[in-house]
Structure formats: structure tokens, C-alpha cells
Write a protein that holds these residues in place. Structure first.
Motif, mmCIF file in Angstrom:
data_model
loop_
_atom_site.group_PDB
_atom_site.id
_atom_site.type_symbol
_atom_site.label_atom_id
_atom_site.label_comp_id
_atom_site.label_asym_id
_atom_site.label_seq_id
_atom_site.Cartn_x
_atom_site.Cartn_y
_atom_site.Cartn_z
ATOM 1 N N ILE A 57 32.952 55.338 30.713
ATOM 2 C CA ILE A 57 32.317 56.323 29.831
ATOM 3 C C ILE A 57 30.965 55.816 29.347
ATOM 4 O O ILE A 57 29.970 56.554 29.344
ATOM 5 C CB ILE A 57 33.237 56.648 28.633
ATOM 6 C CG1 ILE A 57 34.451 57.445 29.111
ATOM 7 C CG2 ILE A 57 32.479 57.450 27.568
ATOM 8 C CD1 ILE A 57 35.440 57.789 28.023
ATOM 9 N N SER A 83 37.548 53.513 29.694
ATOM 10 C CA SER A 83 36.877 53.531 28.395
ATOM 11 C C SER A 83 37.289 52.338 27.555
ATOM 12 O O SER A 83 38.472 51.992 27.482
ATOM 13 C CB SER A 83 37.197 54.813 27.629
ATOM 14 O OG SER A 83 36.590 54.783 26.342
ATOM 15 N N ASP A 90 38.107 60.830 23.626
ATOM 16 C CA ASP A 90 37.585 60.461 24.947
ATOM 17 C C ASP A 90 38.529 60.930 26.047
ATOM 18 O O ASP A 90 38.094 61.464 27.075
ATOM 19 C CB ASP A 90 37.399 58.943 25.053
ATOM 20 C CG ASP A 90 36.165 58.453 24.321
ATOM 21 O OD1 ASP A 90 35.348 59.314 23.918
ATOM 22 O OD2 ASP A 90 36.024 57.242 24.152
#
Length: 235
Positions: A57, A83, A90
Motif C-alpha cells: 500500500i 500493508s 486498508d
């Protein structure tokens, strides 16, 4: 080779992590690519044409969400997000953008590999053997019912034991390495370590002994195992 040679694109700017992922995945016979210019990810994706994308990410220039949107505007390739941020949003955002799975850093590489294999198997449907019965050494092996039977009687095997026997019979009279067996078991999402493999093979041989068949599974020290059709040593 258990897997077809799939192309994986790792979009990760942490050089140390990228190199470790590449080394691990290459060891599983995947063709692994990285990004050379993080401002040109879509162009490099288009040139590589990967079968699966693993994307972080947090990236330079634009984040992984941006590039996921760009990739999704051109392709339905499976995408696995990484991530290091501990934000449930997220994961939600990743799935809303069409990602296939999500892994929180730090992660165990066995988990990464298992998730990649599961996605590839689901998307490309490459592990679809349908044979359920096999004759071996005068016995009938039923892969669906997990049984082996002959004139002496019948024994039931665990799923792991059946899977191991199946792989050995497929390569009968040839040595199957421990590494290949473990890879095959992982591919079927049966999480087996090196020690667990030894235990399963020993149990398999003990069960087959009840039918007089245990001697047909031989251990080749330093090499692997072999399923033989005749009572030979194959040294």
C-alpha cells in the motif's frame, strides 16, 4: 513440476523485503518480476503481463490503492495487497477496489506462499485431477475414500497419507524428493513441514504393512521416497 510457471509482479519498494520475497517465490518455480520505476508502474505491468500482482500500500509517488485502480481499469489480474499499517480500513478499501486478498506485515512467508497458491488455483483452475481409483501392487487405492484394499483386507488412510501415496504412485519406480512432496502438499493447502512429512510417511508405511505393502514404499536417504511395483531395491 507441480506448478505451471506463473509470472508474479511484486510491487514493493523495500529492497530487502523484495529480494527475500523474490528468492522464496523463485524457489517455488514462479517467474518473479519487480518494478524499476515507481512512477511507471502501469507501463511496466502492461509490459510484463503478470498472472498475479503482489502490491504494497505504501509506495513512492502514489500509493498501492492508486495503482490498483489503474491496473483494474485495464485488467482483471488477481491482486494481493501487503500493508504495514494497522488500519481495518486498508483491508476494506483493498477489497472494494477488487483485490483478491490482503496480508498484514510482518507476515510469515509460508502464509504468503499459501495465499498466492490458493489465488492462482482458484483463478486459473490448474489443479483439477479427477482420477479417484488406482491399481498398485495388486491393491486398489481409492483417493476419494482414502482407502487401500487387496485380498488381505482394507485400511483407511488420513488425507495426508493418501495424498503422499498418490504422488508416489504417480511417479512409481522413480524417486520423489522430500522437497517435491512438501511442495505438493502445500499446493493442496495441507500445511506440512519436513518433520511432519517424515511422520506421515512412517504412518503410511505402517498402515500399508497391514496389507503386506509397506515394503513397497522405500526411503532413499538424502534423496526422498519411491513407490515400487516389484520387490526391488532400486539402489
Amino acid at each position: 513440476m507441480v506448478n505451471p510457471l506463473f509470472k508474479l509482479l511484486l510491487i514493493e519498494d523495500d529492497v530487502t523485503l523484495f529480494n527475500e520475497m523474490k528468492e522464496r517465490l523463485t524457489g517455488w518455480s514462479y517467474d518473479v518480476y519487480g518494478i524499476t520505476d515507481f512512477s511507471q508502474i502501469l507501463q511496466e505491468f502492461t509490459a510484463i503481463k503478470p498472472d498475479l500482482v503482489v502490491i504494497d500500500i505504501q509506495l513512492p509517488k502514489f500509493d498501492g490503492f492508486h495503482w490498483c485502480r489503474m491496473i483494474r481499469s485495464h485488467s482483471n489480474v488477481p491482486i494481493l495487497f501487503l500493508s504495514s499499517r494497522d488500519h481495518p480500513t486498508d483491508m476494506v478499501m483493498s477489497m472494494q477496489l477488487g483485490a483478491d486478498d490482503f496480508i498484514q506485515k510482518p507476515f510469515h512467508f509460508d502464509v504468503l506462499i499459501a495465499k498466492i497458491q490458493a489465488i492462482l488455483r482458484r483463478v486459473y483452475n490448474y489443479n483439477t485431477e479427477q482420477i479417484t481409483l488406482k491399481t498398485w501392487c495388486g491393491a486398489t487405492v481409492d483417493y476419494e475414500k482414502n482407502t487401500v484394499s487387496n485380498a488381505v483386507g482394507m485400511v483407511e488412510l488420513t488425507k495426508n497419507e493418501t495424498f503422499i501415496l498418490k504422488r508416489l504412485i504417480e511417479q512409481k519406480n522413480k524417486i520423489v524428493s522430500r522437497e517435491d512432496l512438501i511442495k505438493s502438499l502445500w499446493e493442496d493447502e495441507r500445511f506440512v513441514s519436513d518433520n511432519t512429512l517424515t511422520v506421515n510417511v512412517n504412518r503410511l508405511r505402517k498402515r500399508l504393512d497391514e496389507l503386506g505393502l509397506g515394503r513397497y514404499i522405500e526411503t532413499k536417504i538424502g534423496q526422498g521416497y519411491i513407490a515400487i511395483e516389484e520387490e526391488n531395491s532400486y539402489d
